[in-house]
Design a protein around this motif. Structure first.
Motif, short mmCIF file in Angstrom:
data_model
loop_
_atom_site.label_atom_id
_atom_site.label_comp_id
_atom_site.label_asym_id
_atom_site.label_seq_id
_atom_site.Cartn_x
_atom_site.Cartn_y
_atom_site.Cartn_z
N ARG A 155 -2.45 -15.62 -24.99
CA ARG A 155 -1.50 -15.44 -23.90
C ARG A 155 -0.12 -15.02 -24.44
O ARG A 155 0.32 -15.51 -25.48
CB ARG A 155 -1.36 -16.73 -23.11
CG ARG A 155 -2.31 -16.84 -21.93
CD ARG A 155 -2.18 -15.71 -20.96
NE ARG A 155 -2.80 -15.99 -19.67
CZ ARG A 155 -2.81 -15.13 -18.67
NH1 ARG A 155 -2.25 -13.94 -18.81
NH2 ARG A 155 -3.38 -15.43 -17.53
N PHE A 186 4.79 -15.35 -14.51
CA PHE A 186 4.83 -13.93 -14.87
C PHE A 186 4.65 -13.81 -16.39
O PHE A 186 5.45 -14.35 -17.15
CB PHE A 186 6.16 -13.29 -14.47
CG PHE A 186 6.46 -13.34 -12.99
CD1 PHE A 186 6.15 -12.28 -12.17
CD2 PHE A 186 7.07 -14.47 -12.44
CE1 PHE A 186 6.45 -12.32 -10.81
CE2 PHE A 186 7.37 -14.52 -11.08
CZ PHE A 186 7.06 -13.44 -10.27
N TYR A 187 3.63 -13.05 -16.83
CA TYR A 187 3.38 -12.87 -18.26
C TYR A 187 3.87 -11.52 -18.74
O TYR A 187 3.82 -10.52 -18.01
CB TYR A 187 1.89 -12.99 -18.56
CG TYR A 187 1.38 -14.41 -18.55
CD1 TYR A 187 1.49 -15.21 -19.67
CD2 TYR A 187 0.78 -14.95 -17.41
CE1 TYR A 187 1.02 -16.52 -19.67
CE2 TYR A 187 0.31 -16.24 -17.39
CZ TYR A 187 0.43 -17.02 -18.53
OH TYR A 187 -0.03 -18.31 -18.51
N ALA A 188 4.32 -11.47 -19.99
CA ALA A 188 4.69 -10.21 -20.63
C ALA A 188 3.44 -9.47 -21.08
O ALA A 188 2.32 -9.96 -20.94
CB ALA A 188 5.61 -10.49 -21.82
N GLY A 189 3.62 -8.29 -21.64
CA GLY A 189 2.52 -7.53 -22.19
C GLY A 189 1.51 -7.05 -21.18
O GLY A 189 0.34 -6.83 -21.51
N LYS A 190 1.92 -6.89 -19.93
CA LYS A 190 1.05 -6.41 -18.86
C LYS A 190 -0.14 -7.34 -18.62
O LYS A 190 -1.16 -6.92 -18.05
CB LYS A 190 0.57 -4.99 -19.13
CG LYS A 190 1.69 -3.96 -19.18
CD LYS A 190 1.15 -2.55 -19.38
CE LYS A 190 2.28 -1.53 -19.40
NZ LYS A 190 1.77 -0.15 -19.59
N GLN A 191 -0.04 -8.58 -19.06
CA GLN A 191 -1.09 -9.54 -18.75
C GLN A 191 -0.94 -10.02 -17.31
O GLN A 191 0.18 -10.15 -16.82
CB GLN A 191 -1.02 -10.73 -19.71
CG GLN A 191 -1.36 -10.39 -21.14
CD GLN A 191 -1.36 -11.61 -22.04
OE1 GLN A 191 -1.07 -12.72 -21.60
NE2 GLN A 191 -1.69 -11.41 -23.31
N PRO A 192 -2.04 -10.27 -16.61
CA PRO A 192 -1.94 -10.68 -15.20
C PRO A 192 -1.27 -12.04 -15.06
O PRO A 192 -1.48 -12.94 -15.87
CB PRO A 192 -3.40 -10.73 -14.74
CG PRO A 192 -4.18 -10.92 -16.00
CD PRO A 192 -3.44 -10.18 -17.06
N SER A 220 -5.61 -16.49 -11.16
CA SER A 220 -4.99 -15.29 -11.72
C SER A 220 -4.80 -14.23 -10.65
O SER A 220 -5.56 -14.16 -9.67
CB SER A 220 -5.84 -14.74 -12.86
OG SER A 220 -7.03 -14.15 -12.36
N SER A 223 -6.64 -8.60 -12.95
CA SER A 223 -7.10 -8.54 -14.33
C SER A 223 -6.29 -7.49 -15.08
O SER A 223 -5.55 -6.71 -14.49
CB SER A 223 -8.59 -8.19 -14.39
OG SER A 223 -8.82 -6.93 -13.75
N GLY A 224 -6.44 -7.48 -16.41
CA GLY A 224 -5.71 -6.53 -17.24
C GLY A 224 -5.29 -7.16 -18.54
O GLY A 224 -5.27 -8.39 -18.68
N GLY A 225 -4.94 -6.34 -19.52
CA GLY A 225 -4.50 -6.84 -20.82
C GLY A 225 -5.57 -7.63 -21.53
O GLY A 225 -5.27 -8.53 -22.33
#
Length: 276
Positions: A155, A186-192, A220, A223-225
């Motif tokens: 993560r 909210f996550y960085a790196g385009k993670q959901p 979540s 999806s992504g990252g």
């Protein structure tokens, strides 16, 4: 599929109605326990050191069924600090250390867990109820519940925003409280990102004993990252015994009772609370 989805939602509603979630604040002047929606008095604080063990050979698949997965073991060592800076602002810090072991070729992990620093702002307070807002910055870290294959990928850093509402009550001669937290991470790196619902129900059968039933839920947002859509719902019963006005001991356990594309956690926890 519609009936199955409706059943999952109904089960989650029953879980949420039966429990009432996380984040406890102790009033240092009286030694009593309040829900996390309340702020610490100025100049007062608390420190909670806790450890938890978990391990499993099961995970939840895309249909929410438990399936075999490679075994894993996890040891968590965490700290939680709250300090009342003013009547309307409480500072928060939550460092964490994780040690995760999986058989090759799966990756193991040892190091900083998802630690957090943040603040809680009071929005409303009365003798019986409180409403507040909390914001926190979380470091990257491994998480048992993020994927069907635990801990991969890791993560990223995150911004956690949530509203908290709590209320005190009495049942006969027993005092208690209920608290709810709802938020989004909210996550960085385009993670959901993920929606969060934490609920806690606390009851004191005796002046020195607090019985807690808590639930923690994450859903979540797509999806992504490297992540698929997933969700998990965890129950955590425990008991907190006041050894003195400053010290308390917590013993309990936790289990992931439902999920989609997520690992299952199951194990004991122990915590030591200090008020100042």
């Amino acid at each position: 599929m519609g009936i199955l989805r409706l059943f999952r939602i109904s089960a989650l509603v029953r879980i949420c109605a039966f429990t009432f979630a996380a984040g406890l604040v102790i009033d240092a002047r009286q030694g009593s326990v309040w829900a996390g929606a309340w702020l610490m008095p100025p100049g007062a604080g608390q420190i909670i050191a806790s450890t938890a063990f978990s391990g499993s050979t099961r995970a939840f698949d895309a249909q929410g069924h438990l399936i075999p997965v490679p075994s894993y073991d996890k040891f968590e060592l965490g700290g939680y600090l709250e300090y009342g800076l003013t009547d309307w602002l409480t500072l928060i810090a939550a460092p964490a250390y994780d040690r995760i072991r999986q058989p090759p070729p799966a990756a193991s992990y040892e190091g900083l867990g998802q630690s957090e620093i943040g603040a809680r702002i009071g929005l409303y307070r009365s003798d019986m109820a409180a409403i507040s807002f909390e914001a926190g910055l979380r470091t990257p870290g491994a998480s048992l519940n993020d994927t069907l294959e635990p801990f991969q990928p890791r993560r990223a850093a995150a911004l956690d925003l949530r509203f908290l509402a709590g209320r005190n009550f009495e049942i006969g001669e027993m005092t208690g409280f209920a608290e709810a937290q709802a938020g989004y991470r909210f996550y960085a790196g385009k993670q959901p990102g993920e929606f969060l619902v934490d609920l806690t129900l606390g009851l004191r059968p005796t002046p020195q004993l607090l019985v807690l039933l808590q639930s923690f839920s994450s859903i979540s947002n797509g999806s992504g990252g490297g992540f698929r859509h997933n969700s998990w719902h965890k129950l955590q019963p425990s008991a907190v015994y006041d050894l003195s006005p400053q010290w308390s001991l917590q013993i309990g356990g936790f289990i992931t009772v439902a999920g989609v594309n997520s690992g299952r956690e199951l194990g004991p926890l122990v915590g030591v609370w200090y008020r100042f």
